[in-house]
Design an enzyme around this catalytic site. Sequence first.
Site, PDB file in Angstrom:
ATOM      1  CB  ILE A   1      -0.981  -0.018   1.204  1.00  0.00           C
ATOM      2  CG1 ILE A   1      -1.920  -1.229   1.056  1.00  0.00           C
ATOM      3  CG2 ILE A   1      -1.774   1.285   1.288  1.00  0.00           C
ATOM      4  CD1 ILE A   1      -2.753  -1.536   2.274  1.00  0.00           C
TER       5      ILE A   1
ATOM      6  NE  ARG B   1      -5.120  -4.170  11.161  1.00  0.00           N
ATOM      7  CZ  ARG B   1      -5.774  -4.153   9.986  1.00  0.00           C
ATOM      8  NH1 ARG B   1      -6.071  -3.019   9.408  1.00  0.00           N
ATOM      9  NH2 ARG B   1      -6.141  -5.290   9.410  1.00  0.00           N
TER      10      ARG B   1
ATOM     11  CG  ASP C   1       9.775  -0.663   4.782  1.00  0.00           C
ATOM     12  OD1 ASP C   1      10.415  -1.443   5.506  1.00  0.00           O
ATOM     13  OD2 ASP C   1       8.713  -0.969   4.220  1.00  0.00           O
TER      14      ASP C   1
ATOM     15  CD  GLU D   1     -10.794  -0.397  13.675  1.00  0.00           C
ATOM     16  OE1 GLU D   1     -11.380  -1.286  13.027  1.00  0.00           O
ATOM     17  OE2 GLU D   1      -9.775   0.161  13.276  1.00  0.00           O
TER      18      GLU D   1
ATOM     19  CB  THR E   1       4.090  -0.235   9.549  1.00  0.00           C
ATOM     20  OG1 THR E   1       3.294   0.215  10.652  1.00  0.00           O
ATOM     21  CG2 THR E   1       5.039   0.860   9.123  1.00  0.00           C
TER      22      THR E   1
ATOM     23  CG  ASP F   1     -10.100   3.563   7.123  1.00  0.00           C
ATOM     24  OD1 ASP F   1     -11.319   3.835   7.183  1.00  0.00           O
ATOM     25  OD2 ASP F   1      -9.665   2.498   6.630  1.00  0.00           O
TER      26      ASP F   1
ATOM     27  CG  HIS G   1     -11.130  -0.886   9.394  1.00  0.00           C
ATOM     28  ND1 HIS G   1     -10.534  -1.548  10.447  1.00  0.00           N
ATOM     29  CD2 HIS G   1     -10.446  -1.276   8.286  1.00  0.00           C
ATOM     30  CE1 HIS G   1      -9.555  -2.305   9.979  1.00  0.00           C
ATOM     31  NE2 HIS G   1      -9.485  -2.159   8.678  1.00  0.00           N
TER      32      HIS G   1
HETATM   33  N1  LIG Z   1      -7.649   0.420   6.326  1.00  0.00           N
HETATM   34  C1  LIG Z   1      -7.834  -0.736   5.750  1.00  0.00           C
HETATM   35  O1  LIG Z   1      -8.962  -1.142   5.491  1.00  0.00           O
HETATM   36  C2  LIG Z   1      -6.657  -1.568   5.369  1.00  0.00           C
HETATM   37  C3  LIG Z   1      -6.725  -2.354   4.216  1.00  0.00           C
HETATM   38  C4  LIG Z   1      -5.612  -3.131   3.864  1.00  0.00           C
HETATM   39  C5  LIG Z   1      -4.498  -3.103   4.675  1.00  0.00           C
HETATM   40  N2  LIG Z   1      -4.474  -2.367   5.792  1.00  0.00           N
HETATM   41  C6  LIG Z   1      -3.290  -2.300   6.652  1.00  0.00           C
HETATM   42  O2  LIG Z   1      -2.303  -1.534   5.962  1.00  0.00           O
HETATM   43  C7  LIG Z   1      -1.012  -1.900   6.413  1.00  0.00           C
HETATM   44  C8  LIG Z   1      -0.088  -2.115   5.229  1.00  0.00           C
HETATM   45  O3  LIG Z   1      -0.557  -3.168   4.423  1.00  0.00           O
HETATM   46  P1  LIG Z   1       0.326  -3.697   3.180  1.00  0.00           P
HETATM   47  O4  LIG Z   1      -0.543  -4.633   2.419  1.00  0.00           O
HETATM   48  O5  LIG Z   1       0.965  -2.583   2.487  1.00  0.00           O
HETATM   49  O6  LIG Z   1       1.421  -4.506   3.977  1.00  0.00           O
HETATM   50  P2  LIG Z   1       2.896  -4.890   3.474  1.00  0.00           P
HETATM   51  O7  LIG Z   1       3.305  -6.043   4.310  1.00  0.00           O
HETATM   52  O8  LIG Z   1       2.943  -5.005   2.003  1.00  0.00           O
HETATM   53  O9  LIG Z   1       3.758  -3.619   3.898  1.00  0.00           O
HETATM   54  C9  LIG Z   1       4.093  -3.311   5.222  1.00  0.00           C
HETATM   55  C10 LIG Z   1       5.438  -2.630   5.180  1.00  0.00           C
HETATM   56  O10 LIG Z   1       5.737  -2.143   6.477  1.00  0.00           O
HETATM   57  C11 LIG Z   1       7.130  -2.276   6.657  1.00  0.00           C
HETATM   58  N3  LIG Z   1       7.470  -2.227   8.080  1.00  0.00           N
HETATM   59  C12 LIG Z   1       7.389  -3.220   8.993  1.00  0.00           C
HETATM   60  N4  LIG Z   1       7.833  -2.763  10.188  1.00  0.00           N
HETATM   61  C13 LIG Z   1       8.175  -1.474  10.008  1.00  0.00           C
HETATM   62  C14 LIG Z   1       8.694  -0.481  10.876  1.00  0.00           C
HETATM   63  N5  LIG Z   1       8.967  -0.739  12.160  1.00  0.00           N
HETATM   64  N6  LIG Z   1       8.931   0.758  10.385  1.00  0.00           N
HETATM   65  C15 LIG Z   1       8.662   1.028   9.073  1.00  0.00           C
HETATM   66  N7  LIG Z   1       8.198   0.108   8.198  1.00  0.00           N
HETATM   67  C16 LIG Z   1       7.942  -1.131   8.669  1.00  0.00           C
HETATM   68  C17 LIG Z   1       7.454  -3.602   6.013  1.00  0.00           C
HETATM   69  O11 LIG Z   1       8.825  -3.718   5.677  1.00  0.00           O
HETATM   70  C18 LIG Z   1       6.572  -3.572   4.783  1.00  0.00           C
HETATM   71  O12 LIG Z   1       7.273  -3.089   3.661  1.00  0.00           O
HETATM   72  C19 LIG Z   1      -1.237  -3.114   7.299  1.00  0.00           C
HETATM   73  O13 LIG Z   1      -1.280  -2.699   8.641  1.00  0.00           O
HETATM   74  C20 LIG Z   1      -2.611  -3.616   6.879  1.00  0.00           C
HETATM   75  O14 LIG Z   1      -3.218  -4.368   7.892  1.00  0.00           O
HETATM   76  C21 LIG Z   1      -5.533  -1.568   6.143  1.00  0.00           C
HETATM   77  O1  LIG Z   2      -6.327  -5.668   6.807  1.00  0.00           O
HETATM   78  C1  LIG Z   2      -7.195  -5.469   5.966  1.00  0.00           C
HETATM   79  O2  LIG Z   2      -7.313  -6.137   4.925  1.00  0.00           O
HETATM   80  C2  LIG Z   2      -8.090  -4.305   6.177  1.00  0.00           C
HETATM   81  O3  LIG Z   2      -7.949  -3.783   7.433  1.00  0.00           O
HETATM   82  C3  LIG Z   2      -9.511  -4.544   5.782  1.00  0.00           C
HETATM   83  O4  LIG Z   2     -10.284  -5.085   6.823  1.00  0.00           O
HETATM   84  P1  LIG Z   2     -11.808  -5.492   6.512  1.00  0.00           P
HETATM   85  O5  LIG Z   2     -11.771  -6.723   5.686  1.00  0.00           O
HETATM   86  O6  LIG Z   2     -12.467  -5.729   7.835  1.00  0.00           O
HETATM   87  O7  LIG Z   2     -12.415  -4.343   5.768  1.00  0.00           O
END
Ligand SMILES: NC(=O)c1ccc[n+]([C@@H]2O[C@H](COP(=O)([O-])OP(=O)(O)OC[C@H]3O[C@@H](n4cnc5c(N)ncnc54)[C@H](O)[C@@H]3O)[C@@H](O)[C@H]2O)c1
Ligand SMILES: O=C(O)[C@H](O)COP(=O)(O)O
Length: 524
Positions: free
Chosen positions: A149, A229, A168, A258, A200, A253, A276
């Site tokens: 992301i 998160r 990162d 939550e 992260t 978000d 979220h």
């Molecule tokens: N809001 C939502 O609905 C939603 C949806 C999808 C994902 N997410 C969240 O978004 C976040 C990122 O998801 P992603 O798919 O990109 O994950 P990803 O694993 O592809 O990327 C996470 C990155 O964080 C880095 N990282 C780990 N520890 C770190 C630190 N201490 N300092 C800096 N960087 C660090 C990792 O090296 C990695 O590159 C996750 O927490 C995921 O749960 C939220």
């Molecule tokens: O980690 C995820 O994929 C997101 O936080 C999305 O969560 P949700 O499936 O409850 O929308």
Amino acid sequence: MFRILVSDAISEEGLAPLLNAEHIEVVQKKVSDVEEYLDQFDALLVRSATKVTEELLAKMKSLKIVGRAGVGVDNIDVDAATKYGVVVINAPDGNTISTAEHTFAMMAALVRHIPQAHVSVKSREWNRSAFVGSELYGKHLGVIGFGRIGSEVAKRARAFGMKVHVYDPFLTKARAEKIGVEPCTLDEVLSVSDIITVHTPLTKETKGLLGPKNLAKTKKGVYLINCARGGIMDEQALVAFLENGHVAGVALDVFEQEPPGDHPLLAFDNVIVTPHLGASTVEAQLHVATQVAEEVLKFLEGKPVTSSINLPTLSKEVYEKIQSFYNLAKKMGTVASQYMVEPVQEIAITYSGTVADLETTFITRSLLAGFLKPRVASTVNEVNAAMIAKERGIVFGEKFSTNSEGYANSIALTIYGEKQTFTIKGTHIPNYGDRIVHFNGFAIDFAPEGHLLYIQHHDKPGMIGQVGKILGDHQVNIATMQVGRQAVGGKAIMMLSLDKPLADSIVEKLSEVTDIESVKKIEV
Ligand SMILES: NC(=O)c1ccc[n+]([C@@H]2O[C@H](COP(=O)([O-])OP(=O)(O)OC[C@H]3O[C@@H](n4cnc5c(N)ncnc54)[C@H](O)[C@@H]3O)[C@@H](O)[C@H]2O)c1
Ligand SMILES: O=C(O)[C@H](O)COP(=O)(O)O
């Protein structure tokens, strides 16, 4: 027939592979609605709402796999799942674009005060001067966490003419160059950025990453965004830095709790929030649901899964190559465990010949599972075998050799027990099968299958006859018999394959024969 519980709102269209499968029943209900028959589900599909706790896992006694239709697995006790031998998979990239776009929507909304202006106009006001914003163009964006992301957000920021600074610690130089970003230290990102967005996972290291100390290093007037998160930004610290005017605005978000309830952050006009919603698009939900549905189906059909959290990831091609060795290793572990009926401290595994070039982690786990199965009451499989071995103080290690002593491939084990050391070597012959070619110091050749009977004796005439007579007297038919000896008149062994399991009383009778040293039943 497999039964699957889908306990969160998951795209119906995405579930089609499961809904259309003949041998699968899909139940779309909350956990609390199926309390009385939780033990009947083979798979559980969730988003972030269902909390897959150790307590729930303990109740779901037939559970084999948990599929998370999304990325974050912080609602799943992965350690407990591993302990119970339950595979956990997720859909790691199905909602990347949606979440990156949501982050961008939050960024634009934050600097142009769109939610506040919206509420004002809906309240019949027309106050243009209250909502003067700033451009994104030319601004410095700090991206903390540059995975799927984070990197998509950076791409979009560049298209908007922003200057992107990335932190990162796990980002390789090669990947940074490929994407065209300059990796920075955390302090650099904090001090230079006009807007900071975090991407992260929530870990021990990232919890409270933007807390009082690091927020103090940011520019006055900084904007902050968390679509990753809750907890990565310390919510109490945010309140303090909003109150003192250091932080110009926050977009959230996600929250530590939550829903957040009556949280003090919600009282600030310059805090904008969504419940979220990062992954809440038709497209993302279809992608993640399809991904987990297909993976769960593959898993239940005995095929390898590619997005497991607690199993080594294998492609179909790799799985096909290792499958024979995976089966051989499991059988060898089972045989060795029943031979070594004593506490074991160490298992040393040597892969030689063609198998040495393959992905052996999975083969080793299979071997450990085979070894531990006769010894532990709970489920043991490739998911939890390494953990259970560790819990029981069994050290294991792999070695690789080019010398397979005449065999195209071989797996050799040396097992160090409290009283003795046991060795066994096996090979897989394509279109023929698995063979054990060394057993306890003897060269021999038998298939590790069915009801086996191991007899160690002195190499003397008449031994085979005596064994045959006792078995015959008890109506036990011998299917195959292999013999081996160290020297003429020295120690010798027989490995018999029988048509049915042997009663303990017959084992005792055989043990009483003069010149028979030991008798062991082995079931594979
Ligand atoms: N809001 C939502 O609905 C939603 C949806 C999808 C994902 N997410 C969240 O978004 C976040 C990122 O998801 P992603 O798919 O990109 O994950 P990803 O694993 O592809 O990327 C996470 C990155 O964080 C880095 N990282 C780990 N520890 C770190 C630190 N201490 N300092 C800096 N960087 C660090 C990792 O090296 C990695 O590159 C996750 O927490 C995921 O749960 C939220
Ligand atoms: O980690 C995820 O994929 C997101 O936080 C999305 O969560 P949700 O499936 O409850 O929308």
